[in-house]
Design a protein around this motif. Sequence first.
Motif, PDB file in Angstrom:
ATOM      1  N   PHE A 130       5.849   0.730  -9.817  1.00 24.55           N
ATOM      2  CA  PHE A 130       5.372   1.331  -8.577  1.00 24.55           C
ATOM      3  C   PHE A 130       6.281   2.498  -8.209  1.00 24.55           C
ATOM      4  O   PHE A 130       7.500   2.424  -8.335  1.00 24.55           O
ATOM      5  N   SER A 131       5.663   3.596  -7.780  1.00 25.14           N
ATOM      6  CA  SER A 131       6.425   4.808  -7.513  1.00 25.14           C
ATOM      7  C   SER A 131       6.647   5.062  -6.027  1.00 25.14           C
ATOM      8  O   SER A 131       7.613   5.716  -5.644  1.00 25.14           O
ATOM      9  N   SER A 132       5.757   4.578  -5.190  1.00 27.30           N
ATOM     10  CA  SER A 132       5.917   4.746  -3.745  1.00 27.30           C
ATOM     11  C   SER A 132       5.187   3.612  -3.037  1.00 27.30           C
ATOM     12  O   SER A 132       4.345   2.933  -3.626  1.00 27.30           O
ATOM     13  N   TRP A 133       5.524   3.420  -1.773  1.00 31.67           N
ATOM     14  CA  TRP A 133       4.924   2.339  -0.995  1.00 31.67           C
ATOM     15  C   TRP A 133       5.131   2.632   0.466  1.00 31.67           C
ATOM     16  O   TRP A 133       5.921   3.493   0.852  1.00 31.67           O
ATOM     17  N   GLY A 134       4.407   1.877   1.279  1.00 29.33           N
ATOM     18  CA  GLY A 134       4.488   2.030   2.729  1.00 29.33           C
ATOM     19  C   GLY A 134       5.382   0.977   3.340  1.00 29.33           C
ATOM     20  O   GLY A 134       6.449   0.651   2.823  1.00 29.33           O
ATOM     21  N   GLU A 135       4.910   0.398   4.416  1.00 29.62           N
ATOM     22  CA  GLU A 135       5.687  -0.563   5.186  1.00 29.62           C
ATOM     23  C   GLU A 135       5.971  -1.847   4.401  1.00 29.62           C
ATOM     24  O   GLU A 135       5.129  -2.331   3.655  1.00 29.62           O
ATOM     25  N   ILE A 136       7.182  -2.373   4.578  1.00 30.23           N
ATOM     26  CA  ILE A 136       7.596  -3.637   3.975  1.00 30.23           C
ATOM     27  C   ILE A 136       7.975  -4.588   5.103  1.00 30.23           C
ATOM     28  O   ILE A 136       8.685  -4.199   6.032  1.00 30.23           O
ATOM     29  N   GLY A 137       7.477  -5.818   5.038  1.00 25.20           N
ATOM     30  CA  GLY A 137       7.820  -6.789   6.069  1.00 25.20           C
ATOM     31  C   GLY A 137       7.597  -8.213   5.607  1.00 25.20           C
ATOM     32  O   GLY A 137       6.848  -8.471   4.660  1.00 25.20           O
ATOM     33  N   LEU A 138       8.272  -9.123   6.269  1.00 24.39           N
ATOM     34  CA  LEU A 138       8.079 -10.543   6.028  1.00 24.39           C
ATOM     35  C   LEU A 138       6.925 -10.967   6.919  1.00 24.39           C
ATOM     36  O   LEU A 138       6.995 -10.850   8.141  1.00 24.39           O
ATOM     37  N   ASP A 139       5.861 -11.452   6.307  1.00 23.74           N
ATOM     38  CA  ASP A 139       4.643 -11.801   7.037  1.00 23.74           C
ATOM     39  C   ASP A 139       4.207 -13.195   6.609  1.00 23.74           C
ATOM     40  O   ASP A 139       3.821 -13.398   5.464  1.00 23.74           O
ATOM     41  N   GLY A 140       4.320 -14.140   7.510  1.00 19.41           N
ATOM     42  CA  GLY A 140       3.945 -15.508   7.179  1.00 19.41           C
ATOM     43  C   GLY A 140       4.792 -16.087   6.071  1.00 19.41           C
ATOM     44  O   GLY A 140       4.314 -16.857   5.248  1.00 19.41           O
ATOM     45  N   GLY A 141       6.062 -15.684   6.014  1.00 23.19           N
ATOM     46  CA  GLY A 141       6.978 -16.214   5.011  1.00 23.19           C
ATOM     47  C   GLY A 141       6.912 -15.523   3.665  1.00 23.19           C
ATOM     48  O   GLY A 141       7.640 -15.880   2.751  1.00 23.19           O
ATOM     49  N   ILE A 142       6.053 -14.525   3.519  1.00 27.57           N
ATOM     50  CA  ILE A 142       5.862 -13.809   2.253  1.00 27.57           C
ATOM     51  C   ILE A 142       6.174 -12.327   2.491  1.00 27.57           C
ATOM     52  O   ILE A 142       5.752 -11.751   3.491  1.00 27.57           O
ATOM     53  N   TRP A 143       6.920 -11.718   1.574  1.00 31.42           N
ATOM     54  CA  TRP A 143       7.169 -10.283   1.689  1.00 31.42           C
ATOM     55  C   TRP A 143       5.865  -9.542   1.400  1.00 31.42           C
ATOM     56  O   TRP A 143       5.193  -9.809   0.407  1.00 31.42           O
ATOM     57  N   SER A 144       5.526  -8.638   2.273  1.00 31.46           N
ATOM     58  CA  SER A 144       4.295  -7.863   2.155  1.00 31.46           C
ATOM     59  C   SER A 144       4.661  -6.385   2.048  1.00 31.46           C
ATOM     60  O   SER A 144       5.479  -5.887   2.827  1.00 31.46           O
ATOM     61  N   VAL A 145       4.066  -5.708   1.071  1.00 32.89           N
ATOM     62  CA  VAL A 145       4.318  -4.279   0.860  1.00 32.89           C
ATOM     63  C   VAL A 145       2.970  -3.578   0.915  1.00 32.89           C
ATOM     64  O   VAL A 145       2.079  -3.854   0.110  1.00 32.89           O
ATOM     65  N   ASP A 146       2.823  -2.678   1.873  1.00 30.55           N
ATOM     66  CA  ASP A 146       1.560  -1.960   2.037  1.00 30.55           C
ATOM     67  C   ASP A 146       1.521  -0.708   1.166  1.00 30.55           C
ATOM     68  O   ASP A 146       2.547  -0.046   0.965  1.00 30.55           O
ATOM     69  N   ASP A 147       0.336  -0.407   0.669  1.00 28.27           N
ATOM     70  CA  ASP A 147       0.046   0.870   0.014  1.00 28.27           C
ATOM     71  C   ASP A 147       0.994   1.223  -1.130  1.00 28.27           C
ATOM     72  O   ASP A 147       1.481   2.354  -1.223  1.00 28.27           O
ATOM     73  N   ALA A 148       1.240   0.277  -2.014  1.00 26.87           N
ATOM     74  CA  ALA A 148       2.082   0.544  -3.182  1.00 26.87           C
ATOM     75  C   ALA A 148       1.264   1.288  -4.233  1.00 26.87           C
ATOM     76  O   ALA A 148       0.130   0.916  -4.520  1.00 26.87           O
ATOM     77  N   HIS A 149       1.829   2.369  -4.785  1.00 24.53           N
ATOM     78  CA  HIS A 149       1.151   3.194  -5.793  1.00 24.53           C
ATOM     79  C   HIS A 149       1.750   2.918  -7.167  1.00 24.53           C
ATOM     80  O   HIS A 149       2.957   3.058  -7.352  1.00 24.53           O
ATOM     81  N   ASP A 150       0.878   2.563  -8.115  1.00 15.79           N
ATOM     82  CA  ASP A 150       1.358   2.297  -9.477  1.00 15.79           C
ATOM     83  C   ASP A 150       1.419   3.593 -10.276  1.00 15.79           C
ATOM     84  O   ASP A 150       1.131   4.673  -9.751  1.00 15.79           O
ATOM     85  N   ALA A 151       1.803   3.494 -11.538  1.00 23.60           N
ATOM     86  CA  ALA A 151       1.992   4.665 -12.401  1.00 23.60           C
ATOM     87  C   ALA A 151       0.707   5.475 -12.570  1.00 23.60           C
ATOM     88  O   ALA A 151       0.756   6.675 -12.812  1.00 23.60           O
ATOM     89  N   GLN A 152      -0.449   4.811 -12.438  1.00 15.70           N
ATOM     90  CA  GLN A 152      -1.730   5.507 -12.561  1.00 15.70           C
ATOM     91  C   GLN A 152      -2.224   6.043 -11.216  1.00 15.70           C
ATOM     92  O   GLN A 152      -3.313   6.596 -11.131  1.00 15.70           O
ATOM     93  N   GLY A 153      -1.425   5.871 -10.175  1.00 15.96           N
ATOM     94  CA  GLY A 153      -1.789   6.381  -8.860  1.00 15.96           C
ATOM     95  C   GLY A 153      -2.676   5.449  -8.045  1.00 15.96           C
ATOM     96  O   GLY A 153      -3.084   5.795  -6.939  1.00 15.96           O
ATOM     97  N   ARG A 154      -2.984   4.278  -8.605  1.00 18.52           N
ATOM     98  CA  ARG A 154      -3.795   3.312  -7.854  1.00 18.52           C
ATOM     99  C   ARG A 154      -2.966   2.723  -6.727  1.00 18.52           C
ATOM    100  O   ARG A 154      -1.773   2.474  -6.881  1.00 18.52           O
ATOM    101  N   GLU A 155      -3.623   2.467  -5.610  1.00 14.13           N
ATOM    102  CA  GLU A 155      -2.942   1.919  -4.444  1.00 14.13           C
ATOM    103  C   GLU A 155      -3.365   0.466  -4.240  1.00 14.13           C
ATOM    104  O   GLU A 155      -4.543   0.134  -4.376  1.00 14.13           O
TER     105      GLU A 155
END
Length: 153
Positions: free
Chosen positions: A45-70
């Motif tokens: 993953f090359s970029s991502w948005g907000e990171i937070g602990l949500d319901g005991g699980i780490w949540s990462v919004d809008d992560a972009h992979d090498a192909q640009g998929r979010e």
Amino acid sequence: MTSRTLRAVLALPLLLASLTAGAEDRAPTAAERDRIEQVLRGHGFSSWGEIGLDGGIWSVDDAHDAQGRERDIRLTPGEYRLVADDEEDRQATDEEFRRIEAALKRGGFVEITGARLEDGLWEVQDAQGPDKRSYFLVLDRETLRILHRAPRS
């Protein structure tokens, strides 16, 4: 001391740890953020948005992979392992339920009602603890470790 009493005493620390799992939603500390970002980069993953602990699980919004998929990513607390969510949501098979039930009973829970795979994690809608309270639980799919618990009203 009987072996049953000894097992109950030995299970107490696991039960106490599980009952406090996922108690708060929050942003990561600097060290947690560094570790999460290291894991994300390691998975391409090359970029991502907000990171937070949500319901005991780490949540990462809008992560972009090498192909640009979010996509949105979830990681287990502690190990920072990506939660595989590629399997269809479904009820646990009889064998899976027996495994989940046995793990929870070793942790002190006495009544377990149903288990469902949701977004790569096991959800137990109703598990009665030794305190006679009913809990909603989220379990790691592989280890069956309790990642989040919430009292049911």
